[in-house]
Enzyme design. Structure first.
Site, PDB file in Angstrom:
ATOM      1  CB  THR A   1      -0.913   0.024   1.245  1.00 54.78           C
ATOM      2  OG1 THR A   1      -0.121   0.353   2.398  1.00 54.78           O
ATOM      3  CG2 THR A   1      -1.590  -1.320   1.470  1.00 54.78           C
ATOM      4  CB  CYS A   2       0.166   4.864  -0.090  1.00 52.57           C
ATOM      5  SG  CYS A   2      -1.083   5.063   1.201  1.00 52.57           S
TER       6      CYS A   2
ATOM      7  CB  SER B   1      -3.069   2.974   9.909  1.00 52.15           C
ATOM      8  OG  SER B   1      -3.570   1.771   9.385  1.00 52.15           O
TER       9      SER B   1
ATOM     10  CD  GLN C   1      -4.949  -0.189   1.580  1.00 56.43           C
ATOM     11  OE1 GLN C   1      -4.513  -0.256   2.728  1.00 56.43           O
ATOM     12  NE2 GLN C   1      -4.703   0.841   0.790  1.00 56.43           N
TER      13      GLN C   1
ATOM     14  N   GLY D   1      -8.620   8.899  -5.050  1.00 63.83           N
ATOM     15  CA  GLY D   1      -9.067  10.155  -5.648  1.00 63.83           C
ATOM     16  C   GLY D   1     -10.511  10.466  -5.303  1.00 63.83           C
TER      17      GLY D   1
END
Length: 552
Positions: free
Chosen positions: A150-151, A210, A221, A297
């Site tokens: 993930t990011c 997180s 996710q 987004g």
């Protein structure tokens, strides 16, 4: 869990003393800045990163040695001695029930330990997860694998036939695929084994690990890992069970605690950061541009609307997703533009959010330096808020006087404000995670009896068949089918009656630790009494088969 005995006592004592000395300053730092709950989670990360030693299980020899074996030649055994850990274990008489089984291992790099510059090189797109699982399971000491990219994190979960060899192979694979030297990966990675690995993925799924404590996107996710893994050969029973249980834990934590109440996501934190950097009077008038209309987004757009934004431009590869978003938010003016008009749209925007899956930069210094300046009403600075990994905006753009670039690592400034309140809520979640971790480990332990049940039944069936043939041959060839069937049924009935007791003592769902302990003891006793194949031999056969397959 049995203790591996791969090291001699003197070497183990020296290694533990050295590791304890190296990590003392880290412990002091953690305890002085974090509450007790947070320390229990974070200390594990820091100690693994710097020493390879778990603060919870200091006498796991392979665990204590795994980092050092990869990086320190002084502690590696001489090359002339090629005895594997399994062979050493076979000759050990420490515990009559001691054995080595496959271990669950996580090799990870996260926002807590690794800068975005490295994470983006290691990131694996979701479409590539099946390929990565296949390559990982092709390594000599890896049975099962999963990728969570993930990011904020890049974590590889494996079932390893040997802990330190498995870690070494996976680390080398990560280096090969990313181009980052092994030594550099080792400086930033964290390693967790078995119960610690289980607790980690449960904490991740619950949102405790997180950047934004309690955020809900990570649970989706984790679900995606299971969805992608279905049908992939290397996504086996242990890893699949681990991630499915993690989903259950994530749901339970959010249901039974208030950790998600008021929690922000990466997308909402990005919007908050932009508003923090803009002069307050310009919040309603700043020109907003969102590049990418995927999940991230879309969340950015929703949070902008929640903050009072009524008009924005969205650049995306296709118009379909933008149209769907526009249908959901009919009171907001959302203008679609194709990617070909991205630069012209940027020239007319004050704040640009980027959240695409592009593996190459969308904005470079050369492209941005000639853009017209923004007005003084928005502070005279054009803001790029890049929440993509790999990044969409070049860091060198920050060198321009009238531009500022922020990435996911910069969001810490936003989440620090309300972190203390959610830490209190996280204490409730930790007790749930501890309980669920015990249940999962018990379930995994209970799986060990399955091969013994099969082997014992096969052993009994071989004897039954042989003795039945002897009996029938003595009775002659002219015996009626009815009599033959009756004798066969009699032999099966006797075997089933004899096996019923032992089988009952081997069946356990893992819910009772006392029963589980007795079950495992019974399993080892039956293996010895009937000379059934031991688990160590099974592991050796698996490793030998994988090596032979890779040599073809």
């Amino acid at each position: 869990m049995a203790v591996s005995t791969s090291f001699s006592g003197a070497k183990l004592e020296a290694l533990l003393f050295k590791s304890a000395s190296n990590s003392s300053s880290t412990r002091n730092l953690s305890s002085s800045h974090l509450p007790g709950f947070c320390k229990s989670i974070r200390t594990r990360r820091i100690l693994f990163q710097r020493t390879g030693v778990s603060s919870f299980t200091p006498f796991k020899c392979e665990l204590a040695s795994s980092d050092v074996l990869v990086q320190n030649d002084e502690i590696d055994p001489p090359k002339s001695s090629n005895l594997s850990a399994l062979e050493q274990l076979k000759t050990s008489a420490v515990d009559r029930y001691t054995k080595e089984r496959s271990s669950i291992v996580v090799i990870g790099l996260s926002i807590h330990t690794t800068p975005v510059e490295m994470r983006e090189k290691l990131a694996i797109p979701e479409a590539e997860w099946p390929r990565a699982i296949g390559e990982l399971c092709g390594l000599n000491h890896i049975e099962e694998a999963a990728v969570l990219s993930t990011c904020n994190r890049m974590e590889i979960y494996v079932v390893a036939l040997s802990q330190h060899r498995g870690v070494k192979e996976v680390t080398e694979w990560m280096s090969k695929t990313s181009g980052i030297p092994v030594s550099e990966i080792c400086q930033h990675r964290f390693l967790l084994y078995n119960n610690d690995a289980t607790q980690h993925i449960f904490e991740v799924s619950a949102g405790l690990d997180s950047l934004v404590l309690g955020e809900g996107q990570i649970l989706a996710q984790v679900k995606q890992v299971v969805k992608v893994g279905q049908g992939v050969a290397g996504f086996g029973r242990n890893i699949s069970g681990l991630f499915k249980h993690a989903i259950t834990v994530g749901k339970r934590v959010r249901t039974e605690t208030n950790i998600a109440a008021g929690a922000v996501s990466v997308s909402s934190a990005a919007v908050e950061l932009a508003l923090m950097k803009l002069p307050e009077p310009s919040h309603a008038t700043a020109r907003m541009l969102v590049i990418g209309a995927g999940k991230m987004g879309k969340l950015v757009i929703k949070h902008l609307v929640a903050k009072g934004c009524t008009k924005m431009v969205v650049v995306n590869r296709s118009e379909e997703r933008v149209t769907a978003i526009r249908e959901e938010m009919k009171d907001v003016e959302i203008i679609y533009k194709p990617l070909t008009e991205m630069l012209s749209c940027t020239a007319e925007a004050d704040v640009i959010f980027t959240s695409t899956a592009s593996e190459s930069l969308l904005f470079t210094k050369e492209q941005v330096k000639d853009l017209p300046p923004v007005g003084h009403d928005v502070g005279g600075l054009r803001l790029f808020i890049d929440i993509s990994v790999p990044r969409n905006v070049g860091a060198c753009i920050n060198n321009l006087e009238d531009v500022r670039v922020y990435n996911v690592d910069d969001l810490k400034e936003v989440v620090a404000a309300n972190k203390e309140d959610r830490l209190r809520k996280a204490m409730e979640a930790q007790s749930i995670i501890t309980e669920e971790s015990k249940q999962f480990e018990a379930w995994r332990d209970s799986l060990e009896t399955v091969p013994t049940i099969k082997k014992l039944r096969a052993y009994a069936e071989r004897i039954r068949t042989a003795e039945l043939e002897k009996c029938l041959s003595k009775m002659g060839d002219d015996i009626p089918k009815k009599t033959r069937r009756a004798v066969d049924d009699l032999s099966r009935g006797i075997v089933n009656k004899l096996l019923h007791g032992p089988m009952q003592h081997l069946r356990c769902d893992g819910s009772d630790s006392r029963t589980l302990s007795e079950t495992l003891e019974n399993m080892h006793a039956l293996n010895r009494m009937f000379s059934l194949e031991t688990e160590i031999a099974v592991l050796e056969q698996k490793i030998r088969a994988k090596v032979e397959q890779n040599q073809k």
